[in-house]
Motif scaffolding. Structure first.
Motif, short mmCIF file in Angstrom:
data_model
loop_
_atom_site.label_atom_id
_atom_site.label_comp_id
_atom_site.label_asym_id
_atom_site.label_seq_id
_atom_site.Cartn_x
_atom_site.Cartn_y
_atom_site.Cartn_z
N LEU A 88 19.74 -15.20 4.22
CA LEU A 88 19.83 -15.73 2.84
C LEU A 88 18.67 -15.98 2.28
N GLY A 89 17.72 -16.60 3.12
CA GLY A 89 16.46 -17.16 2.72
C GLY A 89 15.70 -15.89 2.26
N CYS A 90 15.75 -14.68 2.50
CA CYS A 90 15.16 -13.64 1.90
C CYS A 90 16.02 -13.15 0.49
N LEU A 91 17.22 -13.30 0.57
CA LEU A 91 17.84 -12.78 -0.60
C LEU A 91 17.82 -13.83 -1.70
N THR A 92 17.62 -14.88 -1.32
CA THR A 92 17.60 -16.23 -2.55
C THR A 92 16.75 -17.27 -1.99
N PRO A 93 15.56 -16.91 -2.26
CA PRO A 93 14.50 -17.90 -1.83
C PRO A 93 14.37 -19.22 -2.48
N GLU A 94 14.01 -20.14 -1.77
CA GLU A 94 13.96 -21.50 -2.50
C GLU A 94 13.20 -21.85 -3.68
N HIS A 95 13.14 -22.53 -4.42
CA HIS A 95 12.14 -22.97 -5.23
C HIS A 95 11.07 -23.64 -4.75
N GLU A 96 9.94 -23.56 -5.31
CA GLU A 96 8.70 -24.10 -4.68
C GLU A 96 8.78 -25.65 -4.45
N ASP A 97 9.41 -26.43 -5.52
CA ASP A 97 9.55 -27.81 -5.45
C ASP A 97 10.75 -28.35 -4.74
N HIS A 98 10.56 -29.14 -3.89
CA HIS A 98 11.58 -29.64 -2.77
C HIS A 98 11.90 -31.18 -3.12
N ASN A 99 12.24 -31.33 -4.36
CA ASN A 99 12.80 -32.67 -4.81
C ASN A 99 13.99 -32.97 -4.12
N LYS A 100 14.43 -34.08 -4.14
CA LYS A 100 15.76 -34.62 -3.59
C LYS A 100 16.97 -33.99 -4.06
N ALA A 101 16.99 -33.60 -5.32
CA ALA A 101 18.18 -32.71 -5.93
C ALA A 101 18.27 -31.34 -5.34
N GLY A 102 17.12 -30.75 -5.27
CA GLY A 102 16.61 -29.67 -4.91
C GLY A 102 17.26 -29.19 -3.48
N ALA A 103 16.68 -30.33 -2.54
CA ALA A 103 17.10 -30.18 -1.18
C ALA A 103 18.58 -30.30 -0.95
N LYS A 104 19.36 -31.10 -1.72
CA LYS A 104 20.86 -31.42 -1.52
C LYS A 104 21.25 -30.21 -2.15
N ASP A 105 21.08 -29.26 -3.22
CA ASP A 105 21.79 -28.14 -3.58
C ASP A 105 21.58 -27.14 -2.45
N ILE A 106 20.36 -27.11 -1.85
CA ILE A 106 20.00 -26.00 -0.74
C ILE A 106 20.99 -26.41 0.54
N ALA A 107 21.28 -27.73 0.76
CA ALA A 107 22.13 -28.19 2.06
C ALA A 107 23.63 -27.94 1.59
N ASP A 108 24.03 -28.03 0.26
CA ASP A 108 25.48 -27.50 -0.19
C ASP A 108 25.62 -26.17 -0.09
N LYS A 109 24.69 -25.42 -0.50
CA LYS A 109 24.70 -23.84 -0.39
C LYS A 109 24.95 -23.31 1.20
N LEU A 110 24.10 -23.91 1.94
CA LEU A 110 24.16 -23.60 3.33
C LEU A 110 25.73 -24.03 3.99
N MET A 111 26.03 -25.32 3.72
CA MET A 111 27.16 -25.70 4.25
C MET A 111 28.47 -24.93 3.76
N ALA A 112 28.35 -24.53 2.57
CA ALA A 112 29.38 -23.43 1.77
C ALA A 112 29.48 -22.27 2.37
N SER A 113 28.13 -21.62 2.99
CA SER A 113 27.93 -20.24 3.49
C SER A 113 28.21 -19.97 4.99
N LEU A 114 28.00 -20.89 5.70
CA LEU A 114 28.04 -20.86 7.24
C LEU A 114 29.34 -20.41 7.59
#
Length: 92
Positions: free
Chosen positions: A25-51
């Motif tokens: 998933l990290g290769c298919l949908t790379p993260e944005h450069e900035d890792h602000n709090k909202a961005g980190a929450k979005d990443i965590a939500d996507k991972l929880m939904a995908s696992l």
């Protein structure tokens, strides 16, 4: 992602399967450069939904040769997981 999961043997440890899925998933949908709090929450939500989808797609394919549909309209992660595990919408 499904192609990668289909290459993993039934003897793979479920944690290894999820780790591999997250790496793909990290290769298919790379993260944005900035890792602000909202961005980190979005990443965590996507991972929880995908696992659950990652794990159960691999489980059904590696044990039964079945390619399952991983999109559901379930309202919770638990309901989604049970739906994929049993192949039908879970009861309340």
């Amino acid at each position: 992602l499904k192609t990668a999961l289909e290459q993993l043997p039934p003897s793979a440890h479920p944690m290894d399967v999820m780790r591999t899925g997250v790496s793909v998933l990290g290769c298919l949908t790379p993260e944005h450069e900035d890792h602000n709090k909202a961005g980190a929450k979005d990443i965590a939500d996507k991972l929880m939904a995908s696992l659950g989808s990652i794990l159960l797609y691999w489980y059904h394919f590696s044990n039964n040769g079945r390619r399952i549909e991983v999109e559901t309209d379930d309202e919770s992660i638990a309901a989604h997981f049970l739906h994929l595990l049993h192949g039908e919408k879970p009861s309340e």
